[in-house]
Design a protein around this motif. Structure first.
Motif, short mmCIF file in Angstrom:
data_model
loop_
_atom_site.label_atom_id
_atom_site.label_comp_id
_atom_site.label_asym_id
_atom_site.label_seq_id
_atom_site.Cartn_x
_atom_site.Cartn_y
_atom_site.Cartn_z
N UNK A 145 0.83 -1.31 -0.19
CA UNK A 145 0.05 0.16 -0.03
C UNK A 145 0.88 1.21 0.08
N UNK A 146 2.01 1.18 0.17
CA UNK A 146 2.99 2.35 0.29
C UNK A 146 3.79 2.65 -0.78
N UNK B 284 1.81 18.57 11.90
CA UNK B 284 1.67 18.77 13.38
C UNK B 284 2.21 17.62 13.99
N UNK B 285 1.80 16.28 13.44
CA UNK B 285 2.08 15.32 14.26
C UNK B 285 3.62 14.59 13.98
N UNK C 254 6.64 6.87 4.41
CA UNK C 254 5.55 6.43 5.14
C UNK C 254 5.28 5.23 5.82
N UNK D 292 6.55 6.26 12.52
CA UNK D 292 6.33 6.18 13.55
C UNK D 292 4.70 6.63 14.00
N UNK D 293 4.39 8.07 13.07
CA UNK D 293 3.14 8.45 13.00
C UNK D 293 2.54 8.65 11.71
N UNK D 294 2.95 7.74 11.04
CA UNK D 294 1.98 7.62 9.76
C UNK D 294 1.94 8.68 8.95
N UNK E 251 -8.18 21.85 22.72
CA UNK E 251 -7.80 20.89 21.61
C UNK E 251 -8.16 19.60 22.13
N UNK F 183 -7.96 7.60 11.35
CA UNK F 183 -7.87 6.70 10.17
C UNK F 183 -6.24 6.84 9.53
N UNK F 184 -5.50 5.75 9.55
CA UNK F 184 -4.29 5.71 8.94
C UNK F 184 -4.24 5.47 7.48
N UNK F 185 -2.82 5.40 6.74
CA UNK F 185 -2.66 4.95 5.62
C UNK F 185 -3.21 3.47 5.08
N UNK G 289 -3.70 0.80 10.73
CA UNK G 289 -3.17 2.07 11.24
C UNK G 289 -3.97 3.08 11.72
N UNK H 256 -3.56 7.19 12.94
CA UNK H 256 -2.72 8.39 13.04
C UNK H 256 -3.00 9.28 14.19
N UNK H 257 -2.16 9.92 14.69
CA UNK H 257 -2.55 11.00 15.76
C UNK H 257 -3.30 12.06 15.27
N UNK I 9 -5.55 15.93 15.74
CA UNK I 9 -5.72 17.13 16.74
C UNK I 9 -7.04 17.87 16.12
N UNK J 14 -9.78 20.68 17.07
CA UNK J 14 -9.72 22.08 17.32
C UNK J 14 -11.03 22.65 17.26
N UNK K 244 3.00 14.51 23.17
CA UNK K 244 2.49 15.73 22.26
C UNK K 244 2.12 17.05 23.27
#
Lengths: 337, 276
Positions: free
Chosen positions: A137-138, A229-230, A316, A320-322, B22, B28-30, B34, B36-37, B39, B41, B62
């Motif tokens: 997928x990457x 941001x992450x 990616x 660690x944070x995708x 916040x 959801x991730x890739x 997965x 993801x963090x 944020x 607001x 964070x």
């Protein structure tokens, strides 16, 4: 009619190359991590790996490398230069994205100063790439206008056979032809079909991204802060990247003896641009992430006419944070230039 | 209502009432597995929130992002018990004011998650106390037991082989909520205390220094281990050190926001066998 290398002849090939003085390197999985490592026999290879965790870069530009050293004894001062290694190598089973990465970095290492360590290794290493029939997928080579069977940076391209019993051989360079002369009698003539290439969907419009990045107004866009941001500011993406090439010189030792080393460095680290005064022109993580993207898709191509990304997707895959280049360029694709 | 929907509602309430500026959660991730963090607001952004068994990362690091809590406003954050213990340590080490942290607590296994009642770190002290109580009989990592059975020589060879892969990307440090130093010892270069080179000695130095810095502070969240791009089993080192500290000093990291750091405090009944 094409030439074919059957898998059951590979052990013979490895033995021949080793006898001819070549170190044979290939994709290997050891414990929990995969890389390109030295092999002694065909069974050591793991061709099932979609892409080794660590890129091919470290074989040409190691994470740490001694450049010079000194020893001081009373009145005697001796210095020694570490010469580039002369080892001859063949990498069997490189991926197209990794081989392309080397070709992308060639102009950089030969620009204002010719890096002998890089070019000596480049000249002494034969790269035999195996076209990808599997992707994950990457993977994103197609988004970079490359492909699972790109020949960039390779000396020989192998296409896996449909029947999974070997590879079709395409010799691309004199270096490749030379290495395959050693095993010429082990190759067959045949008309077998190559297995279908991996399907790697295009994930973003590269031209649209580059246009947005080139607009100076977007340098200060709030986008950079949002997208990064992450980011936790580690160097995983840069160190695994087959094209990231930044390094730092470090002196290790004391008054009497020491070594100057060339170590990988990363634009993700706050220390990367820290001035002696304490001022840091890239004081935030968003400024550092912007630099990484701008460098790859704006500054580097501006100087060397090629993007500094081969689409391997490691940034990616192992983040660690995708985060990673894919998400950022996908987001940029949707912005107005 | 699923726990995810309950918490979305709670996030919207917290943001629209101005109780927090916040909320840090997951999205959801890739790939399907997965997360993801995230944020959040505005109340609308709460829609992106995902809360399920794949939400593993300890997000507490964070909170010590430079400037985030300096306006004295509160921030909401999704945490499992290990993350709540991190908040206690960060508070005990004067890195944040726990009054500014609104916890959206959850726990669970690899299939489902359950909500934990409470809002401030101290509200979860009974849960943490029970985890400590059960720590001695908790199932031990089989690989750790295997390593303990090795001779010192074998063990050294094992770790040298593992550390030989280290590329000094510092993902372990950056992912760790306890590694909050603005300038890490390895980034101090006048003098250069620790070699920056990623060679055998440099890799060993780095990983041993980190293990000691985390002794009595690591909550075993596994952020370092998951972050490592070359899969060095870092959690084994930290789990070993946590076990040593528990056995020697009855110290379980992150019990309360006033717990004294074990390596920076002295008790008359501390075991002194290593000195005498």
């Amino acid at each position: 009619m094409t030439r074919i290398l059957l898998s059951d002849k590979l052990d013979n090939c490895v033995a021949r190359w080793r006898k001819a003085g070549l170190t044979v390197i290939g994709p290997v999985k050891k414990e929990t991590s995969s890389s390109y490592a030295t092999v002694e026999k065909a069974a050591d290879f793991d061709f099932g790996i979609v892409l080794p965790d660590r890129s091919i870069k470290g074989l040409f530009f190691p994470q740490t490398e001694p450049m010079m050293g000194y020893t001081i004894k009373k009145q005697d001062i001796a210095t020694n230069d570490f010469a580039p290694p002369t080892e001859k190598r063949i990498i069997f089973g490189a991926r197209s994205c990794d081989a392309s990465g080397l070709a992308i970095d060639d102009p950089l290492f030969g620009w204002d100063y010719k890096d002998d360590f890089w070019f000596q290794r480049r000249n002494e290493t034969v790269i035999v790439t195996i076209a990808c029939t599997k992707a994950d997928d990457f993977c994103m080579c197609t988004s970079l206008k490359l492909a699972p069977d790109s020949t960039k940076g390779s000396d020989v391209l192998l296409r896996p056979l449909q029947n999974n019993k070997g590879w079709l051989v395409e010799e691309l360079t004199d270096r490749g032809r030379e290495a395959f002369k050693e095993i010429a009698d082990l190759l067959l003539d045949g008309s077998e079909q190559a297995a279908p290439l991996a399907v790697v969907p295009e994930k973003f419009n590269l031209d649209a991204c580059v246009a947005w990045l080139k607009n100076p107004e977007n340098f200060d866009s709030t986008f950079w802060k949002e997208i990064s941001m992450r980011c936790i500011g580690c160097g995983s993406c840069t160190f695994l990247c087959p094209t990231c090439h930044c390094f730092d010189f470090q002196d290790e030792g004391d008054t009497y003896s020491g070594i100057r080393r060339k170590n990988w460095d990363s634009c993700s680290f706050s220390l990367f641009t820290m001035h002696t005064s304490g001022h840091n022109p890239r004081s935030t993580q968003s400024a550092r992430w912007r630099q990484r993207i701008m460098h790859k898709f704006n500054y580097f191509p501006g100087k060397f006419s090629v993007n500094s990304c081969s689409g391997c997707g490691r940034c990616t895959r192992q983040c660690p944070v995708d985060m990673g280049i894919t998400e950022t360029l996908q987001a940029i694709s949707t912005l107005k230039p | 209502m699923s726990i995810q929907e309950q918490y979305k509602k709670r996030v919207r309430e917290l943001l629209s009432s101005g109780a927090v500026k916040m909320v840090i959660g997951y999205q959801a991730g890739t790939t399907a597995d997965r997360r993801r963090p995230l944020f959040i607001r505005t109340p609308e952004e709460a829609e992106k929130l995902v809360l399920d068994s794949a939400c593993i990362a300890n997000l507490s690091g964070y909170l010590v992002t430079e400037g985030l809590l300096s306006d004295e406003k509160s921030v909401g954050i999704f945490l499992r018990p290990d993350g709540i213990r991190s908040i206690n340590i960060l508070a005990a080490e004067a890195q944040l004011n726990p009054e500014q942290v609104v916890i959206l607590g959850f726990d669970g296994n690899d299939k489902e998650v359950t909500a934990l009642q409470g809002e401030k770190a101290r509200d979860f002290s009974a849960i943490i106390a029970s985890i400590k109580e059960h720590a001695p009989e908790a199932p031990r990592n089989p690989q750790l037991e295997q390593i303990e059975k090795m001779s010192p020589k074998e063990r050294f060879a094992f770790w040298q082989a593992e550390f030989s892969r280290c590329i000094k990307c510092y993902a372990c440090r950056q992912a760790c909520p306890m590694c909050y130093c603005r300038r890490c010892i390895v980034d101090s270069n006048q003098p250069q205390w620790v070699n920056t080179s990623s060679h055998t000695l440099g890799n060993l130095e780095w990983n041993v220094v980190r293990a000691f810095h985390l002794s009595g502070r690591c909550v075993g969240c596994g952020n370092c281990d998951r972050a490592c791009p070359v899969n060095i089993p870092l959690r084994l080192i930290n789990a070993k050190m946590a076990g040593e500290v528990l056995g020697a000093f009855d110290h379980f990291a992150g019990m309360s926001e006033t717990q004294e750091p074990v390596l920076a405090s002295f008790k008359k009944d501390d075991s002194e066998t290593f000195i005498l």
